[in-house]
Design an enzyme around this catalytic site. Structure first.
Site, mmCIF file in Angstrom:
data_model
loop_
_atom_site.group_PDB
_atom_site.id
_atom_site.type_symbol
_atom_site.label_atom_id
_atom_site.label_comp_id
_atom_site.label_asym_id
_atom_site.label_seq_id
_atom_site.Cartn_x
_atom_site.Cartn_y
_atom_site.Cartn_z
ATOM 1 C CB SER A 138 -71.645 -44.884 -27.965
ATOM 2 O OG SER A 138 -71.018 -43.719 -28.458
ATOM 3 C CE LYS A 141 -70.281 -41.873 -24.862
ATOM 4 N NZ LYS A 141 -70.143 -42.307 -26.255
ATOM 5 C CB SER A 323 -74.305 -41.255 -26.292
ATOM 6 O OG SER A 323 -73.276 -42.117 -26.732
#
Length: 491
Positions: A138, A141, A323
């Site tokens: 993640s 991102k 997230s």
């Protein structure tokens, strides 16, 4: 029956303690284990399996009490001659290496550990492990949101519209790719504590009903053609969408594709959004006939009503803070439209790297297949992430600043709310980082301020850990980041 009851009664009299122990102790032990498990993994389990116990993502960042034993000094106004943080300060690579060495050597991190630390501004030399490419999970991102801010703009808002259809009784809900579009409006109490604000299709339905006037029956149609291609990324594991790990990605989603039960995800988020809109029309007093159907509306259709999202800068903060997988994928599709005129997974991934390169951030050799980091095919260099963080923190990167302000704060907000229980307590509040977690993968990327006031951008990752060591590996990386906050690493 009488004899059986009498026999049971005599056993109870003869062994009352054993009966109590054998009956209740196992039950109490199970309850204790459940409480411990929920306490330990509240954030990880809460949003998916135990929503009642999770921190409400709509109200993050939430208030968190200071750590036990922490005594705060009395508040005093800042003096006029206070020295600002020196963002140009160089770091001492040897001091950084010494600070990180014990925790990066933790065997729970597995066979592939990647780390890089540098000053918050480009120029001065940093420190890194020999290997710099890693599976970002993640932390991807950061790239997605950074690219979107660069090419779409921090002030951009996404519009969801209602237009007249080709037939007199048709009203068409047109998806504009709002990542945070909701099905229902927030209550006054929720609205006061929710960040960022949400547009919703129920309010949109009320406005549309007012524009339509009268009581003539209407039919609901919906247009989600802004995005194209598959709604399930081919680069994801095959079970992610079927097992409700992530929703199918469309240009018309409400509540991130989550069904009203809060547990399952819709197989067709656009249809679910249209149904919520139809219910809003009914609540406004209109008669709605039939079921919503998918259409494509030509340009120039008469607009009846519209609602706008929060600015992209605020949406980006939330995506990074909690997230948000669906939000990141929707935003990546918009990057694909901006860069390649195509809103798809493939165009979004390509567009993100091209947008970063356009902004002067070197990403040669990086491989990105999605916007959220769920793909295990992604490979990113620590240098790419550090350049992006440096740029977002620099005077030239003001339009990317929400990339930094959205970073979770250690021990206080977002995906770091329940972390950093170990290591120097000073890390709480002085480490801000995007988390990255997949099976066998743990990563942190963000900013730490050292004991001597030196700000540092860092990436810490281990992408070949054993599944059974997942939480031990996570804690090892937390301790490493905390060591940076405790370090006098200025040159």
């Amino acid at each position: 029956m009488r004899e059986a009851r009498g026999s049971r009664s005599r056993r109870d009299v003869r062994h009352p303690v054993w009966t109590w122990v054998s009956t209740w102790v196992p039950t109490l032990l199970v309850l204790a284990l459940l409480v411990a498990a929920v306490g330990a993994y509240r954030f990880e389990w809460g949003q998916r399996y135990l929503p009642g116990l999770a921190a409400d993502p709509a109200t993050e960042p939430e208030q968190v009490l200071p750590p036990a034993g922490l005594e705060l000094p009395d508040w005093t106004p800042a003096s006029a001659d206070a020295d600002p943080v020196d963002t140009l300060a160089a770091i001492d690579p040897e001091a950084v290496a010494a600070a990180l060495a014990p925790d990066l050597a933790d065997p729970d991190l597995g066979r592939h550990v990647v780390a890089a630390v540098t000053s918050l501004t480009p120029g001065p030399a940093g420190w890194s492990t020999e290997e710099q490419r890693y599976l970002p999970a993640s932390t991807t991102k950061l790239l997605t949101v950074g690219a979107a801010l660069a090419v779409i703009g921090a002030d951009h808002r996404f519009t969801t519209r209602v237009v007249r259809g080709d037939r007199p009784r048709d009203v068409v809900l047109v998806g504009g790719g709002d990542p945070l579009l909701a099905s229902q409006p927030l209550s006054l109490t929720e609205a006061a504590t929710t960040y960022p604000a949400r547009a919703d299709v129920t309010t949109l339905a009320l406005e549309a009903a007012e524009a339509l006037g009268g009581k003539a029956p209407v039919r609901v149609r919906f247009d989600d053609s802004l995005f194209t291609g598959p709604t399930d990324n081919p680069a994801w594991r095959r079970d992610y969408v079927p097992d409700d790990i992530v929703s199918p990605i469309t240009a018309l989603m409400v509540d991130s594709g989550v069904e009203p039960d809060g547990q399952s995800r819709s197989d067709d988020p656009s249809l679910a959004a249209a149904r919520a809109f139809a219910e809003g029309l009914r609540a406004a007093g209109l008669q709605v006939t039939g079921q919503p159907r998918r259409v494509v509306i030509p340009p120039g259709a008469e607009e009846l009503a519209a609602v706008e999202s929060a600015p992209l800068s605020q949406i980006g903060e939330r995506i990074i803070d909690v997230s948000d997988n669906e939000g990141a994928e929707v935003v990546a599709h918009h990057v694909g439209i901006a860069m390649l005129e195509t809103g798809s997974f493939e165009a979004g991934a390509t567009g993100v790297l091209e947008a970063l390169a356009w902004r002067g951030i070197e990403s040669r050799g990086d491989e990105v297949y999605d916007g959220s980091g769920l793909s295990r095919r992604n490979r990113v260099s620590t240098a790419t992430v550090l350049q992006l963080l440096q740029h977002a923190a620099s005077p030239e990167g003001e339009d990317l600043r929400s990339l930094v302000t959205g970073l979770p704060v250690a021990g206080f907000t977002g995906s770091l709310t329940y972390r950093f229980a170990e290591g120097p307590a000073v890390a709480r509040g002085l480490v801000r980082a995007k988390t990255g977690t997949l099976t066998g993968v743990n990563a942190l990327a963000g900013i730490a301020v050292g004991r001597d006031g030196t700000p540092m951008a860092f990436v810490l990752a281990a992408d070949r850990t054993r599944p059974e060591n997942r939480y031990d590996a996570q804690e090892a990386l937390d301790r490493a980041a905390a060591a940076l906050a405790a370090c006098r690493c200025g040159a």
